[in-house]
Write a protein that holds these residues in place. Structure first.
Motif, PDB file in Angstrom:
ATOM      1  N   VAL A 160       0.832  -1.199   0.000  1.00 20.00           N
ATOM      2  CA  VAL A 160       0.000   0.000   0.000  1.00 20.00           C
ATOM      3  C   VAL A 160       0.866   1.249   0.000  1.00 20.00           C
ATOM      4  O   VAL A 160       2.069   1.194   0.290  1.00 20.00           O
ATOM      5  N   ARG A 161       0.267   2.382  -0.327  1.00 20.20           N
ATOM      6  CA  ARG A 161       1.026   3.616  -0.529  1.00 20.20           C
ATOM      7  C   ARG A 161       1.617   4.160   0.770  1.00 20.20           C
ATOM      8  O   ARG A 161       2.601   4.900   0.736  1.00 20.20           O
ATOM      9  N   ARG A 162       1.054   3.809   1.915  1.00 17.50           N
ATOM     10  CA  ARG A 162       1.603   4.303   3.183  1.00 17.50           C
ATOM     11  C   ARG A 162       2.923   3.632   3.549  1.00 17.50           C
ATOM     12  O   ARG A 162       3.663   4.115   4.398  1.00 17.50           O
ATOM     13  N   TYR A 193      -2.127  -8.094 -18.006  1.00 14.99           N
ATOM     14  CA  TYR A 193      -2.501  -7.284 -16.847  1.00 14.99           C
ATOM     15  C   TYR A 193      -1.486  -6.180 -16.543  1.00 14.99           C
ATOM     16  O   TYR A 193      -1.546  -5.579 -15.471  1.00 14.99           O
ATOM     17  N   ASN A 194      -0.628  -5.894 -17.485  1.00 15.65           N
ATOM     18  CA  ASN A 194       0.375  -4.855 -17.257  1.00 15.65           C
ATOM     19  C   ASN A 194      -0.267  -3.472 -17.091  1.00 15.65           C
ATOM     20  O   ASN A 194       0.339  -2.562 -16.516  1.00 15.65           O
ATOM     21  N   TYR A 195      -1.506  -3.325 -17.578  1.00 17.58           N
ATOM     22  CA  TYR A 195      -2.194  -2.046 -17.442  1.00 17.58           C
ATOM     23  C   TYR A 195      -2.460  -1.676 -15.985  1.00 17.58           C
ATOM     24  O   TYR A 195      -2.653  -0.501 -15.652  1.00 17.58           O
ATOM     25  N   VAL A 196      -2.471  -2.678 -15.086  1.00 17.30           N
ATOM     26  CA  VAL A 196      -2.825  -2.407 -13.689  1.00 17.30           C
ATOM     27  C   VAL A 196      -1.825  -1.457 -13.043  1.00 17.30           C
ATOM     28  O   VAL A 196      -2.213  -0.516 -12.336  1.00 17.30           O
ATOM     29  N   LYS A 197      -0.539  -1.668 -13.276  1.00 12.15           N
ATOM     30  CA  LYS A 197       0.446  -0.774 -12.666  1.00 12.15           C
ATOM     31  C   LYS A 197       0.329   0.637 -13.231  1.00 12.15           C
ATOM     32  O   LYS A 197       0.583   1.627 -12.523  1.00 12.15           O
ATOM     33  N   GLU A 198      -0.088   0.751 -14.500  1.00 10.25           N
ATOM     34  CA  GLU A 198      -0.303   2.079 -15.082  1.00 10.25           C
ATOM     35  C   GLU A 198      -1.558   2.728 -14.493  1.00 10.25           C
ATOM     36  O   GLU A 198      -1.614   3.944 -14.304  1.00 10.25           O
ATOM     37  N   PHE A 199      -2.540   1.910 -14.192  1.00  6.13           N
ATOM     38  CA  PHE A 199      -3.742   2.407 -13.523  1.00  6.13           C
ATOM     39  C   PHE A 199      -3.385   2.994 -12.167  1.00  6.13           C
ATOM     40  O   PHE A 199      -3.817   4.080 -11.799  1.00  6.13           O
ATOM     41  N   TRP A 200      -2.569   2.255 -11.393  1.00  7.13           N
ATOM     42  CA  TRP A 200      -2.132   2.758 -10.093  1.00  7.13           C
ATOM     43  C   TRP A 200      -1.273   4.017 -10.241  1.00  7.13           C
ATOM     44  O   TRP A 200      -1.409   4.957  -9.464  1.00  7.13           O
ATOM     45  N   ALA A 201      -0.399   4.031 -11.244  1.00  6.65           N
ATOM     46  CA  ALA A 201       0.475   5.191 -11.445  1.00  6.65           C
ATOM     47  C   ALA A 201      -0.334   6.426 -11.809  1.00  6.65           C
ATOM     48  O   ALA A 201      -0.004   7.543 -11.385  1.00  6.65           O
ATOM     49  N   GLY A 202      -1.392   6.243 -12.584  1.00  2.92           N
ATOM     50  CA  GLY A 202      -2.195   7.377 -13.029  1.00  2.92           C
ATOM     51  C   GLY A 202      -3.233   7.832 -12.025  1.00  2.92           C
ATOM     52  O   GLY A 202      -3.886   8.859 -12.234  1.00  2.92           O
ATOM     53  N   ASN A 203      -3.396   7.080 -10.932  1.00  2.99           N
ATOM     54  CA  ASN A 203      -4.407   7.404  -9.931  1.00  2.99           C
ATOM     55  C   ASN A 203      -3.824   7.301  -8.529  1.00  2.99           C
ATOM     56  O   ASN A 203      -4.140   6.382  -7.773  1.00  2.99           O
ATOM     57  N   PRO A 204      -2.952   8.255  -8.151  1.00  7.81           N
ATOM     58  CA  PRO A 204      -2.331   8.192  -6.824  1.00  7.81           C
ATOM     59  C   PRO A 204      -3.318   8.346  -5.678  1.00  7.81           C
ATOM     60  O   PRO A 204      -2.973   8.057  -4.533  1.00  7.81           O
ATOM     61  N   GLN A 205      -4.547   8.745  -5.966  1.00  7.08           N
ATOM     62  CA  GLN A 205      -5.562   8.862  -4.929  1.00  7.08           C
ATOM     63  C   GLN A 205      -6.232   7.525  -4.643  1.00  7.08           C
ATOM     64  O   GLN A 205      -7.052   7.412  -3.723  1.00  7.08           O
ATOM     65  N   ILE A 206      -5.886   6.477  -5.416  1.00  8.73           N
ATOM     66  CA  ILE A 206      -6.426   5.139  -5.223  1.00  8.73           C
ATOM     67  C   ILE A 206      -5.313   4.256  -4.678  1.00  8.73           C
ATOM     68  O   ILE A 206      -4.202   4.234  -5.209  1.00  8.73           O
ATOM     69  N   ASP A 207      -5.601   3.499  -3.612  1.00  9.19           N
ATOM     70  CA  ASP A 207      -4.568   2.636  -3.057  1.00  9.19           C
ATOM     71  C   ASP A 207      -4.433   1.361  -3.879  1.00  9.19           C
ATOM     72  O   ASP A 207      -5.323   0.989  -4.639  1.00  9.19           O
ATOM     73  N   ARG A 208      -3.298   0.699  -3.697  1.00 14.34           N
ATOM     74  CA  ARG A 208      -2.996  -0.524  -4.433  1.00 14.34           C
ATOM     75  C   ARG A 208      -3.546  -1.738  -3.681  1.00 14.34           C
ATOM     76  O   ARG A 208      -3.756  -1.681  -2.470  1.00 14.34           O
ATOM     77  N   CYS A 209      -3.739  -2.842  -4.394  1.00 13.22           N
ATOM     78  CA  CYS A 209      -4.381  -4.025  -3.799  1.00 13.22           C
ATOM     79  C   CYS A 209      -3.627  -5.297  -4.163  1.00 13.22           C
ATOM     80  O   CYS A 209      -2.724  -5.297  -5.005  1.00 13.22           O
ATOM     81  N   TRP A 210      -4.040  -6.397  -3.527  1.00 15.27           N
ATOM     82  CA  TRP A 210      -3.545  -7.718  -3.909  1.00 15.27           C
ATOM     83  C   TRP A 210      -4.240  -8.136  -5.209  1.00 15.27           C
ATOM     84  O   TRP A 210      -5.386  -7.754  -5.472  1.00 15.27           O
TER      85      TRP A 210
END
Length: 348
Positions: A160-162, A193-210
C-alpha cells in the motif's frame, strides 16, 4: 556489534529486475549468522503437533501478531490446519488459505537481544531511508524477528502507498530451508494485466491491492539463507508468498521490517482486484449481452474504475482485450487451396 550491516547497505548497488531493489547475499557475518540460527529463540526442536509448537514458541518469547495473509485466532488456525480447507481458510479472495505470524517479543539470548535492539535503532532505520532517498523524519519504523507458519499466503501485491520501505532477511534454522515452499516471490505483471500498474500510477488517490497469482509471473525467489532484499514500494514492486511446508521440523524465520509514512496516503479508497479485472469483465459482458439482452443498470465499480483509467492504459487494454479481425483469404484459382502462411488467428 552489527554496525557493519549499515556499511553493506550503503555500499550495495541497486538491481532493476523485476523492479528497483537491493539484494545482499551473506548479509550477516558467518559468525553472527551461525550464532543467530543456533540460538534457542530461532532453532526450535521438532514438535509432535501444532499445539505443542505453539506452546514451545510462546515459552521462547514469541507472540501472535496481526499480519497480512494471517489470522490471530490460534484455535481457528488449528482447526483450519487439520484439513486446510479452502472454503474455510480464505482471508482474501485472491488467496487459497491463511497462516499465522509470530513475533519474538521477549528474547533471552544476549545475541538476539542485541540484534533486536539494532533493528529498532534509529541509526539502522535512518540508513535504510537515506539509501532510498526517503524522508526519514516523516516515517516510523516497525520491525522484528518473525516466524511464519504453514498456510501463510499473500498473493502478488506491490504494498500500500503508506508503506515507504520493506526489507526481509532469511534466517531459517532448518538445513533444507532453501528447498521448501515458503519463500518470497518477486514478480512482474503478465502482458495481459500490465495495465494495472499504469492504472495505479495514473491514480495516486487510489490505493494498491492484492491481485490473483495468474496476473503475474515469478522472476525470482528469495531462497538463499542470510540474504536481504530491500525495496521502496511502488506500482511495480510485486511480491508474494505461498507457504506450503511442514512447520513442525522448522519454521520460515525472518528479520522483517518496514518504514511507514506517518500521515501520507492514510485511509485511501481501494479498488479490489475483481473491480479492475477489465479484460475478463469485458469478455463476460459481451457473452452476457449475446446470450440475453439486459436492461441498463446502474454504474458498477468496474465502470467507475474504467472512468479513471489513463488514456495510455486504455490503449494497452484494448490491445489485449479486442479480438484481431479475421483474415479473408484471397479467391482461389482452382478447386484446391493450400494452407496459406499468416492466416492463423492464434491468440483469439
Amino acid at each position: 556489534m552489527f554496525g557493519y550491516l549499515i556499511s553493506k547497505i550503503r555500499e550495495a548497488e541497486f538491481q532493476d529486475v523485476p523492479f528497483r531493489h537491493l539484494i545482499i547475499e551473506n548479509f550477516l557475518s558467518n559468525e553472527h549468522f551461525d550464532a543467530i540460527v543456533s540460538s534457542d529463540e530461532i532453532r526450535v526442536p521438532p514438535q509432535p503437533d501444532d499445539e505443542s509448537l505453539f506452546d514451545d514458541l510462546f515459552s521462547r518469547g514469541y507472540r501472535i501478531i496481526g499480519f497480512p495473509g494471517c489470522i490471530t485466532d490460534k484455535d481457528a488456525y488449528l482447526e483450519w490446519h487439520k484439513s486446510k480447507s479452502a472454503q474455510h481458510g480464505r482471508n482474501n479472495p485472491a488467496c487459497e488459505g491463511f497462516g499465522m505470524t509470530l513475533r519474538l517479543i521477549e528474547p533471552q539470548t544476549p545475541m538476539i537481544q542485541e540484534l533486536k535492539a539494532f533493528l529498532e535503532a534509529e541509526e539502522f532505520n535512518k540508513a535504510l531511508a537515506e539509501k532510498f532517498e526517503l524522508p526519514f523524519e516523516k516515517t516510523h519504523a516497525d520491525n522484528g524477528i518473525q516466524k511464519y507458519l504453514d498456510g501463510y499466503e499473500i498473493s502478488p501485491h506491490p504494498d500500500v502507498r503508506r508503506k515507504a520501505l520493506t526489507y526481509m532477511v532469511n534466517i531459517n534454522p532448518h538445513p533444507n530451508a532453501d528447498q521448501l515452499q515458503h519463500h518470497t516471490h518477486y514478480l512482474k505483471f503478465t502482458d495481459r494485466y500490465n495495465y494495472v500498474k499504469e492504472f495505479w500510477a495514473g491514480n495516486p488517490q487510489i490505493d494498491r491491492c492484492w491481485v490473483p497469482w495468474p496476473w503475474c509471473e515469478t522472476v525470482s525467489e528469495q531462497r538463499s539463507n542470510n540474504s536481504i532484499v530491500i525495496f521502496a514500494p511502488s506500482n511495480d514492486t510485486m511480491h508474494a508468498v505461498k507457504a506450503n511446508y511442514n512447520h513442525l521440523n522448522g519454521q520460515r524465520t525472518q528479520l522483517y521490517g518496514n518504514l511507514w509514512y506517518k500521515e501520507l496516503h492514510h485511509g485511501l479508497p481501494q479498488f479490489q482486484w475483481h473491480e479492475i479485472d477489465l479484460p475478463n469483465t469485458r469478455a463476460q459482458r459481451e457473452a452476457q449481452s449475446a446470450a440475453t439482452p439486459r436492461p441498463k443498470a446502474r454504474p458498477s465499480f468496474v465502470s467507475k474504475a474504467k472512468s479513471i483509467v489513463p488514456p495510455g492504459v486504455k490503449k494497452a487494454l484494448r490491445a489485449v482485450t479486442q479480438p484481431k479481425p479475421p483474415v479473408t483469404p484471397s479467391k482461389p484459382t482452382s478447386t484446391y487451396v493450400a494452407d496459406r502462411p499468416g492466416t492463423s488467428r492464434k491468440g483469439q
